[in-house]
Design a protein around this motif. Structure first.
Motif, short mmCIF file in Angstrom:
data_model
loop_
_atom_site.label_atom_id
_atom_site.label_comp_id
_atom_site.label_asym_id
_atom_site.label_seq_id
_atom_site.Cartn_x
_atom_site.Cartn_y
_atom_site.Cartn_z
N PRO A 187 20.61 -13.70 -0.84
CA PRO A 187 19.49 -12.76 -0.65
C PRO A 187 18.27 -13.48 -0.08
O PRO A 187 18.04 -14.66 -0.35
N MET A 189 14.61 -14.15 -0.15
CA MET A 189 13.61 -14.08 -1.21
C MET A 189 12.21 -13.98 -0.58
O MET A 189 11.77 -14.91 0.09
N ARG A 217 15.10 -9.62 -1.82
CA ARG A 217 14.55 -9.56 -3.18
C ARG A 217 13.05 -9.77 -3.04
O ARG A 217 12.61 -10.85 -2.65
N THR A 219 9.18 -9.92 -4.47
CA THR A 219 8.30 -10.17 -5.62
C THR A 219 6.87 -9.95 -5.17
O THR A 219 6.44 -10.52 -4.16
N CYS A 258 15.18 -4.03 -5.25
CA CYS A 258 14.94 -5.00 -6.32
C CYS A 258 13.54 -5.57 -6.11
O CYS A 258 13.33 -6.42 -5.25
#
Length: 341
Positions: A187, A189, A217, A219, A258
């Protein structure tokens, strides 16, 4: 400047209609700009519902007295320029990956360095782009440990485009040259660093497009001041807007999205820098808003050490030290309109 900026049309990602085509002008200066640019666009995940149109512009500095040339590679298939061939091939392969969701048009401009900004801004204006992607003026070694090239004419070009662009602008910094393979096993990031303001909101809306990519993913790290200023009426309104947008994003479900959301309370810039250093090595891409010349409690004390004002304080922090590790960094500035002048 009036030619590009004296318009009130909103050409940015924040104001783009839902399910509208995103038009991006990406500038390629060296062959190593190609993989990082494709990674960035692939992460934004073109789909039939939210298609992407990429205008790819190769920048070649004109030396001597020859006349400037602007080439459309869709009209001129043959080329003696090996980098142009590499560019066209790479982006044609990328286009094939996202059939019916991605259209790529490739161009080359050969012009004096001091006039190149005009080719970029004019093409962006004529093609109604929402974003221009510029390469950073430094080139690191393949492992990201040292700087191999520092091109001041490219840095000056980036400045000129940021001052005049008819849409939003991002500077893409690549520390370690690598092509990412997007898959469940590997993935991509991505981290968005969010402080406040319209550049950060533009960065957030660009990152939001990545939520629908099953191989990304995301954040989101929001930095909040641990102490409140006295009588911060404007700040309060900005903070309320930021909070609403972030809350909307947290509650928005996009497929198997996600997204991890983290809040960090910090007292000043050095504390923010410590948090970023502790996080940064975990990511492939870090996205930040430029927020040029704006100092907040969360960034106080960093502005005076800023080496690259075109990146803003957090972009500068990530570009000028080993803070970002091997992560690519994308610094975004929302479109400046005549109202901002």
């Amino acid at each position: 400047m009036k030619k590009y900026a004296a318009n009130y049309t909103k050409r940015n990602i924040f104001d783009l209609r839902r399910n509208a085509e995103l038009r991006v002008l990406t500038c390629i200066h060296r062959p190593d700009n190609i993989p990082s640019t494709i990674n960035l666009l692939e992460a934004s995940y073109p789909t039939k519902d939210e298609p992407l149109c990429a205008y790819v512009l190769q920048l070649i500095e004109l030396i001597g007295r020859a006349s400037p040339v602007f080439i459309c590679h869709q009209l001129h298939k043959s080329s003696n320029n090996s980098m142009a061939e590499k560019l066209v091939d790479a982006f044609q392969n990328f286009e094939q990956e996202f059939k019916d969701a991605l259209v790529v048009n490739t161009f080359t401009t050969i012009s004096p360095a001091e006039m190149m900004y005009d080719d970029i801004c004019t093409l962006a204006l004529n093609k109604f782009t929402s974003l221009i992607v510029l390469p950073f003026h430094k080139k690191w070694s393949s492992d990201g440990s040292s700087v191999e090239i520092e091109d001041e004419s490219l840095r000056e070009l980036n400045y000129r485009v940021m001052e005049r662009a008819p849409c939003s602008v991002g500077i893409l910094i690549e520390r370690a040259q690598m092509t990412h393979i997007f898959s469940p096993e590997t993935p991509y990031m991505v981290c968005l660093l969010f402080v406040e303001g319209k550049d950060d909101r533009e960065a957030l809306y660009f990152a939001k497009r990545m939520m629908k990519n099953p191989h990304v993913r995301l954040t989101v790290v929001r930095f909040l001041a641990s102490t409140k200023e006295e009588n911060p009426k404007v700040k309060d309104w900005q903070e309320m807007l930021d909070t609403k947008i972030l809350n909307d994003m947290k509650s928005e479900k996009v497929g198997e999205a996600c997204v991890e959301y983290i809040e960090k309370r910090v007292k000043d810039g050095p504390e923010t820098a410590l948090v970023i250093r502790s996080l940064a090595s975990e990511f492939d891409l870090i996205i930040v808003g430029r927020q040029a010349g704006i100092e907040t409690p969360q960034t106080s004390g960093l502005l005076q050490w800023s080496e690259y004002p075109e990146l803003g304080v957090l972009g500068d922090l990530l570009a000028s030290t080993d803070a970002a590790g091997k992560a690519s960094v994308f610094v975004m500035q929302q479109q400046r309109t005549a109202r901002d002048a």
